[in-house]
Design a protein around this motif. Structure first.
Motif, short mmCIF file in Angstrom:
data_model
loop_
_atom_site.label_atom_id
_atom_site.label_comp_id
_atom_site.label_asym_id
_atom_site.label_seq_id
_atom_site.Cartn_x
_atom_site.Cartn_y
_atom_site.Cartn_z
N GLY A 123 64.83 62.57 59.47
CA GLY A 123 63.60 62.96 58.78
C GLY A 123 63.19 61.94 57.73
N VAL A 124 64.17 61.49 56.98
CA VAL A 124 63.88 60.57 55.89
C VAL A 124 63.29 59.27 56.40
CG1 VAL A 124 64.92 59.25 54.01
CG2 VAL A 124 65.69 61.58 54.48
N VAL A 125 63.88 58.79 57.49
CA VAL A 125 63.41 57.53 58.07
C VAL A 125 61.94 57.66 58.45
CG1 VAL A 125 63.68 55.97 60.02
CG2 VAL A 125 65.70 56.94 58.91
N GLN A 126 61.60 58.79 59.03
CA GLN A 126 60.21 58.96 59.47
C GLN A 126 59.27 59.07 58.28
OE1 GLN A 126 59.88 62.18 62.19
NE2 GLN A 126 61.05 61.14 63.77
N VAL A 127 59.72 59.76 57.24
CA VAL A 127 58.85 59.90 56.08
C VAL A 127 58.58 58.53 55.45
CG1 VAL A 127 58.53 61.00 53.84
CG2 VAL A 127 59.67 62.24 55.65
N VAL A 128 59.62 57.71 55.38
CA VAL A 128 59.46 56.37 54.80
C VAL A 128 58.51 55.54 55.67
CG1 VAL A 128 60.62 54.19 54.29
CG2 VAL A 128 61.63 56.34 53.53
N ASP A 129 58.67 55.61 56.97
CA ASP A 129 57.78 54.87 57.87
C ASP A 129 56.33 55.32 57.70
OD1 ASP A 129 59.83 53.42 58.82
OD2 ASP A 129 60.01 54.47 60.74
N TRP A 130 56.17 56.65 57.64
CA TRP A 130 54.83 57.20 57.46
C TRP A 130 54.20 56.68 56.17
CZ3 TRP A 130 53.85 60.21 53.13
CH2 TRP A 130 52.57 60.73 53.04
N LEU A 131 55.02 56.69 55.13
CA LEU A 131 54.55 56.27 53.81
C LEU A 131 54.00 54.84 53.86
CD1 LEU A 131 54.53 57.04 50.76
CD2 LEU A 131 56.70 55.83 50.61
N TRP A 132 54.75 53.95 54.49
CA TRP A 132 54.31 52.56 54.56
C TRP A 132 53.05 52.42 55.40
CZ3 TRP A 132 59.94 50.45 55.41
CH2 TRP A 132 60.56 50.36 54.16
N GLN A 133 53.01 53.11 56.53
CA GLN A 133 51.83 52.99 57.38
C GLN A 133 50.58 53.43 56.63
OE1 GLN A 133 51.92 51.32 60.20
NE2 GLN A 133 54.07 51.09 59.65
N TYR A 134 50.69 54.56 55.92
CA TYR A 134 49.52 55.03 55.18
C TYR A 134 49.16 54.09 54.05
CZ TYR A 134 48.62 59.26 57.67
OH TYR A 134 48.26 60.13 58.64
N ALA A 135 50.16 53.54 53.40
CA ALA A 135 49.89 52.61 52.31
C ALA A 135 49.13 51.40 52.85
CB ALA A 135 51.19 52.19 51.64
N PHE A 136 49.54 50.90 54.02
CA PHE A 136 48.84 49.74 54.60
C PHE A 136 47.43 50.13 55.03
CE2 PHE A 136 53.32 48.42 56.13
CZ PHE A 136 53.61 47.92 54.88
N ASP A 137 47.32 51.30 55.67
CA ASP A 137 46.01 51.81 56.10
C ASP A 137 45.03 51.89 54.95
OD1 ASP A 137 46.45 52.19 58.71
OD2 ASP A 137 46.40 54.38 58.70
N GLN A 138 45.55 52.32 53.81
CA GLN A 138 44.69 52.59 52.67
C GLN A 138 44.52 51.37 51.77
OE1 GLN A 138 43.07 55.40 52.47
NE2 GLN A 138 44.07 56.26 54.25
N ARG A 139 45.04 50.23 52.17
CA ARG A 139 44.96 49.00 51.39
C ARG A 139 45.59 49.16 50.01
NH1 ARG A 139 40.43 47.85 49.54
NH2 ARG A 139 39.68 49.97 49.62
N ALA A 140 46.66 49.92 49.92
CA ALA A 140 47.31 50.12 48.62
C ALA A 140 48.01 48.83 48.21
CB ALA A 140 48.31 51.26 48.72
N SER A 141 48.02 48.55 46.90
CA SER A 141 48.74 47.38 46.42
C SER A 141 50.12 47.78 45.90
CB SER A 141 47.95 46.68 45.32
OG SER A 141 47.76 47.56 44.23
N ASP A 142 50.28 49.04 45.51
CA ASP A 142 51.57 49.51 45.00
C ASP A 142 51.81 50.94 45.46
OD1 ASP A 142 52.25 47.44 42.53
OD2 ASP A 142 50.10 47.78 42.77
#
Ligand SMILES: [Zn+2]
Length: 627
Positions: free
Chosen positions: A240-259
């Motif tokens: 579960g944790v692995v997936q949550v971390v992957d999801w987090l990064w994908q959304y951060a990239f999608d949203q053009r987050a800098s941090d």
């Protein structure tokens, strides 16, 4: 159930409802272009049962969205072939042409039109605004998939459900009974519903699994440590944790987050993204899951997972959805409620840009190019933290770093690995600071040197020595504007004659948010006089077409998307050097810099306002006043 009549939209703009309410506003704005108001009662459009493409084409023609001829063509084309595709998707692929502007009707446009036609709000699903955990409790994944609907918001009294089949409502009573809430229907793009149904439920499941596996921070944490020790490959399917971390990064990239911030609080773990300089809360989850995520990220960043009482640094390379490598810098800090993690994302696309994309005017780009091509001397970039100094330096160095040139950097820390440079990191605990680093680099047969920052006399002295011995040295200083850099060097103890012998120029800079190109509108109330007033005695000559911020789903309703640099470039001419003496006057330095071609930050900003790229408020907030 409340659906169908547009009057339902009134009064739905309370707190927590804005996602839907603003989408409704948006669809109304769009509808107003097509003459017919969605508020007009439309007996003919009452929809019961599944959508039918023939009926949709008829409605499109009735609404004047497509011409009668286009309707006929579409019917002929669609009748000729059998298709299992749902009607909206089917119509989106035939490429109907909108009567008003000749644009091809996309699935998004068709969904939005349908919503307006039926008097329902149109919603573009924003994953950052959806509380995935609560939404997933409203109905099961199987149920959502079967009925092609997706709950997007759960309030105290109602649950907002997105659908692309607004005529199919037989499921509504069941959901109302189960959730003890009223169902409010909104229309969304069917492909978005499909995509996010998959993602939201997978994510909710991962969080649940992580909570269950954890039982407490200790268990999941130990488990991860164990995995790290045994070097076993982490299985993305049951972790579960692995997936949550992957999801987090994908959304951060999608949203053009800098941090990305992972923050343990007393009750909850909070995840926030920084987008265009502003923090947005993204997700709340149990502290145990947050701790497990932090542990997983530390593991990937080769940090000491067991050590939680001391701050640590690390870095991770991963891939964004486009397949580009993305570098992230990690840092942890012990806080009252646990370990806080901040990930800074260095997107290769945004980090190294050409001068034009950075925001340089043609005037300054020319002068900067000439400056950085000089064989030796010191070039300084100044501005507060987060003003884009590193991006400017990397972008400049990147173009100077050819095969024939040895570019060395000493940084604290290395912000972005650039293969064309030889990069070294300061190690304070080993007594290896900027000055020491520079001394070592000097023995490395360098041509161009970059020192992360000049903050003491030892470093300044080394930079001067390097410049005097024939090297081009780049560095940064923390000052408010370019002319102040000279004063700062003198305060550190650098003799005026050495400043004159080495400093070639100083670039002062700031970042301002740029208006979202999709929703900005001409600002008819702004006047040239008001703009001239704030930059007196300067005047913004040339084109004057200011725009103002509106806000759409694409820019998260902020009206702004992305940032660009404002620059003031001071070049040290002979006349300027005459004014750098034991007791230089700040005013005299500024006046001479302007005479030599420097346009102050605020003036540079005013030009961007006149071009319609940003707003006057934004410029006033980011730049120091003129003297
Ligand atoms: Zn926008």
């Amino acid at each position: 159930m409340r659906c169908g009549r547009s009057s339902d939209r009134v009064g739905q703009r309370g707190a927590g409802q804005f996602l839907v309410a603003r989408a409704a506003r948006r669809s109304m704005a769009v509808m107003s272009k097509t003459e017919r108001s969605p508020d007009t009662p439309r007996e003919t459009s009452a929809l019961v049962g599944p959508l039918d493409w023939r009926r949709l084409v008829q409605w499109l023609a009735d609404d004047g969205v497509i011409s009668a001829a286009e309707a006929e063509r579409t019917v002929a084309r669609c009748s000729a072939a059998q298709s299992a595709q749902p009607p909206l998707q089917r119509l989106s692929v035939v490429g109907m042409v909108r009567e008003s502007d000749g644009a091809t009707l996309s699935l998004d446009a068709l969904s939005e039109w349908l919503a307006g036609h039926l008097g329902l709000p149109f919603v573009r699903i924003d994953p950052l605004k959806v509380d995935v955990g609560r939404v997933a409790e409203a109905m099961s994944a199987q149920y959502a998939e079967r009925h092609k609907v997706l709950p997007v918001q759960v309030g105290p009294a109602e649950v907002v459900v997105a659908t692309s089949e607004p005529g199919l409502t037989d499921w509504v009573p069941e959901v109302e009974r189960q959730t003890r809430r009223t169902v409010r229907l909104v229309v969304a793009n069917p492909l978005d519903i499909k995509r996010y149904t998959g993602e939201f439920y997978a994510l909710a499941k991962s969080v649940r699994a992580a909570v269950k596996a954890g039982g407490g921070p200790q268990a999941s944490f130990e488990q991860l440590v164990e995995l790290g020790r045994s070097n076993r490959t982490l299985d993305a399917n049951d972790q579960g944790v692995v997936q949550v971390v992957d999801w987090l990064w994908q959304y951060a990239f999608d949203q053009r987050a800098s941090d990305i911030h992972l923050e343990p609080r007393r009750e909850q773990g909070v995840i926030r993204f920084r987008i265009d300089g502003v923090l947005h809360p993204v997700y709340q989850l149990p502290v145990t899951v947050l701790a497990a995520m932090t542990a997983r990220i530390k593991l990937l960043g080769r940090m000491d997972v067991v050590e939680k009482r001391r701050p640590q640094d690390g870095r991770i390379k991963t891939k964004n959805p486009r397949g580009d490598e993305v570098e992230m810098r990690l840092s942890t800090l012990p806080t009252a409620f646990g370990e806080k993690m901040v990930m800074r994302i260095f997107d290769p696309d945004t980090t190294v840009k050409n001068l034009d994309a950075l925001g340089f005017s043609a005037h300054d780009a020319r002068r900067w190019e000439a400056l950085v091509k000089r064989p030796h001397g010191i070039v300084l970039v100044t501005g507060p933290t987060g003003s884009g100094k590193t991006t400017t330096l990397y972008s400049t160095l990147k173009r100077l770093a050819t095969e024939e040139v040895n570019v060395n950097t000493i940084e604290d820390p290395i912000e972005m690995i650039e293969p064309a440079f030889n990069q070294t990191q300061v190690q304070v605990h080993l007594d290896f600071d900027f000055a020491q680093g520079l001394r070592a680099l000097m023995r490395q047969d360098p041509d161009i040197l970059m020192v992360g920052e000049i903050r003491d006399l030892a470093t300044a002295d080394m930079a001067v020595q390097a410049a005097l011995t024939g090297h081009l040295v780049f560095s940064t200083l923390h000052t408010n504007d370019a002319p102040s850099a000279i004063m700062r060097l003198m305060e550190l103890g650098v003799a005026p004659y050495l400043i004159n012998a080495t400093v070639l120029g100083v670039l002062g800079q700031r970042l301002v948010r740029t208006l979202c190109p999709l929703c900005k509108v001409p600002d008819t109330e702004a006047s040239r006089a008001a703009l001239d007033e704030v930059i007196k005695p300067w005047q913004a000559s040339g084109n004057y077409s200011p725009y103002k911020a509106v806000g759409c789903i694409d820019c998260r309703m902020t009206g702004f998307k992305g940032r660009m640099g404002l620059y003031e470039l001071m070049v040290t001419t002979e006349a300027f050097k005459d004014k750098v003496n034991r007791e230089p006057s700040m005013d005299a330095l500024r006046r001479q810099a302007v005479t030599d071609g420097m346009r102050p930050l605020r003036v540079a900003g005013a030009l961007k306002v006149a071009e319609g790229l940003t707003t006057l408020d934004e410029v006033l907030a980011c730049t120091p006043p003129l003297h």
